[in-house]
Design an enzyme around this catalytic site. Sequence first.
Site, PDB file in Angstrom:
ATOM      1  N   ARG A   1       0.841  -1.198   0.000  1.00  0.00           N
ATOM      2  CA  ARG A   1       0.000   0.000   0.000  1.00  0.00           C
ATOM      3  C   ARG A   1       0.875   1.246   0.000  1.00  0.00           C
ATOM      4  O   ARG A   1       1.857   1.328   0.736  1.00  0.00           O
ATOM      5  CB  ARG A   1      -0.927   0.004   1.217  1.00  0.00           C
ATOM      6  CG  ARG A   1      -1.920  -1.152   1.213  1.00  0.00           C
ATOM      7  CD  ARG A   1      -2.892  -1.103   2.357  1.00  0.00           C
ATOM      8  NE  ARG A   1      -3.744  -2.290   2.371  1.00  0.00           N
ATOM      9  CZ  ARG A   1      -4.661  -2.556   3.295  1.00  0.00           C
ATOM     10  NH1 ARG A   1      -4.862  -1.703   4.282  1.00  0.00           N
ATOM     11  NH2 ARG A   1      -5.371  -3.660   3.222  1.00  0.00           N
TER      12      ARG A   1
ATOM     13  N   ARG B   1       2.100   1.155  10.326  1.00  0.00           N
ATOM     14  CA  ARG B   1       1.600   1.512   8.983  1.00  0.00           C
ATOM     15  C   ARG B   1       2.769   1.449   8.002  1.00  0.00           C
ATOM     16  O   ARG B   1       3.593   2.351   7.939  1.00  0.00           O
ATOM     17  CB  ARG B   1       0.990   2.915   9.017  1.00  0.00           C
ATOM     18  CG  ARG B   1       0.101   3.237   7.820  1.00  0.00           C
ATOM     19  CD  ARG B   1      -0.463   4.642   7.925  1.00  0.00           C
ATOM     20  NE  ARG B   1      -1.291   4.802   9.098  1.00  0.00           N
ATOM     21  CZ  ARG B   1      -2.591   4.523   9.145  1.00  0.00           C
ATOM     22  NH1 ARG B   1      -3.202   4.064   8.083  1.00  0.00           N
ATOM     23  NH2 ARG B   1      -3.279   4.713  10.266  1.00  0.00           N
TER      24      ARG B   1
ATOM     25  N   GLU C   1      -6.473  -0.927  15.516  1.00  0.00           N
ATOM     26  CA  GLU C   1      -7.108  -1.841  14.562  1.00  0.00           C
ATOM     27  C   GLU C   1      -6.157  -2.957  14.129  1.00  0.00           C
ATOM     28  O   GLU C   1      -4.987  -2.705  13.812  1.00  0.00           O
ATOM     29  CB  GLU C   1      -7.561  -1.062  13.326  1.00  0.00           C
ATOM     30  CG  GLU C   1      -8.185  -1.934  12.242  1.00  0.00           C
ATOM     31  CD  GLU C   1      -8.215  -1.262  10.885  1.00  0.00           C
ATOM     32  OE1 GLU C   1      -8.216  -2.006   9.881  1.00  0.00           O
ATOM     33  OE2 GLU C   1      -8.204  -0.017  10.825  1.00  0.00           O
TER      34      GLU C   1
ATOM     35  N   SER D   1     -10.409  -5.570   9.875  1.00  0.00           N
ATOM     36  CA  SER D   1     -11.694  -5.022   9.445  1.00  0.00           C
ATOM     37  C   SER D   1     -12.433  -6.126   8.722  1.00  0.00           C
ATOM     38  O   SER D   1     -11.886  -6.744   7.801  1.00  0.00           O
ATOM     39  CB  SER D   1     -11.508  -3.824   8.506  1.00  0.00           C
ATOM     40  OG  SER D   1     -11.210  -2.657   9.218  1.00  0.00           O
TER      41      SER D   1
ATOM     42  N   ARG E   1       0.788  -6.454  12.593  1.00  0.00           N
ATOM     43  CA  ARG E   1       0.178  -5.849  13.779  1.00  0.00           C
ATOM     44  C   ARG E   1       0.000  -6.885  14.885  1.00  0.00           C
ATOM     45  O   ARG E   1       0.052  -6.544  16.067  1.00  0.00           O
ATOM     46  CB  ARG E   1      -1.140  -5.181  13.417  1.00  0.00           C
ATOM     47  CG  ARG E   1      -0.938  -3.972  12.522  1.00  0.00           C
ATOM     48  CD  ARG E   1      -2.143  -3.066  12.462  1.00  0.00           C
ATOM     49  NE  ARG E   1      -1.872  -1.892  11.639  1.00  0.00           N
ATOM     50  CZ  ARG E   1      -2.670  -0.845  11.513  1.00  0.00           C
ATOM     51  NH1 ARG E   1      -3.831  -0.827  12.157  1.00  0.00           N
ATOM     52  NH2 ARG E   1      -2.345   0.181  10.742  1.00  0.00           N
TER      53      ARG E   1
END
Length: 422
Positions: A260, A275, A347, A350, A389
């Site tokens: 990403r 991130r 987070e 999702s 994560r």
Amino acid sequence: MHDLKSIRDNPDGFDAGLSRRGLEPRAAQILDLDARRRAAQTAFQEMQARRNDASKQIGALKKSGGDASALMDEVAGLKERIPAVEEEDKALGVEIEAILASIPNLPAEDVPEGPDESANVELRVWGTPKSFDFPALDHDVLGAQLGLMDFDGAAKLSGARFVVLKGQLARLQRAIGQFMLDLQTDEHGYTEIDPPLMVKDGAAFGTGQLPKFGEDLFKTNTGHWLIPTAEVPLTNLLGDEIVDEKQLPIRMTALTPCFRSEAGAAGKDTRGMIRQHQFHKVEMVSIAHPDRSDEEHARMTQCAETVLQKLGLAYRVIVLCTGDMGFSARKTHDIEVWLPGQQRFREISSVSNCGDFQARRMKARFKSEGEKGTRFVHTLNGSGLAVGRALIAVMENYQRADGSIEVPSVLRPYMGGVEVIG
């Protein structure tokens, strides 16, 4: 993608859904273009019919020795006008498709309304957030002290938002990914897939990354896109397919690298591994019957939660409000794991029900026995979980006062029996 017929049938409902997303009404614009297109289609059909009829009359007149010049002039005029009307039809169709492709999915009725993450609603908390009798360190400090996490070396190779993991931390990350993949396949019934990491435009369009979010992706010089998540190739395996209703639900999982650009994340989470441009993730995708996708959504959320429960990591589940959901989702559950170093939930998964939104874009359908037509499937996706994560969460929750890290018991078989990284 939205159904044009449903907008015609209920324009107020469509605009109401957009309003809940914080967006301006679009039904009137779409229906105006649709009316103009249908008028052009009608004109095209009428002119074609008249040309065919006039051509027959010309043949009859010539055969009988009559004067066909007026009809011939009319046919010549129709031949000149028909291409313009046909082009108008195509141009309006392209414009309508472009608008529909740019509009996000409408939220489910039970999604809380709100402008941003402040309106998200907590559903439940599992476990007790870990606290220590010593100052808890962030994962990047722990990793650097152990000499097993190298951000400077990664920056030298690739720039910011990359990391080099070494030794037992590299093995711990691999162990976490393998543990998650085994759990989702062996206990939860997902079929393991090893998909391509590069996809074509059509696949990125099918799941909603294109055309609106191209800047969030990395593009190769061959025109392929590096996958931001295995959701893209897994879901698109059903693209342009018609499956038997008895095959549903189809459940797939994959452990892949993800890429990403983080184009909209300037200044956010610049430290550590939270991130990154490149990371590993176990993805779950379900292709479900429309009548059972809500049930599948709850099941998929539980499949993700089970990973954290087996790792002994406290977490909470929240439902995202209308202003915080992703483009393709109609309802999303976020799972946030407790990080002692940050003293907050972050987070880690999702899980989204996209309804038939992606299925319409990729033409993924199913057929029921005894029925002539087909229906669009519902697609769901979720992390099961983000491996990097999860590594962060294990490091911070299982840290010791001396800077070593205890290996959770469920991971030790994947670590050759290692109990402590020190």
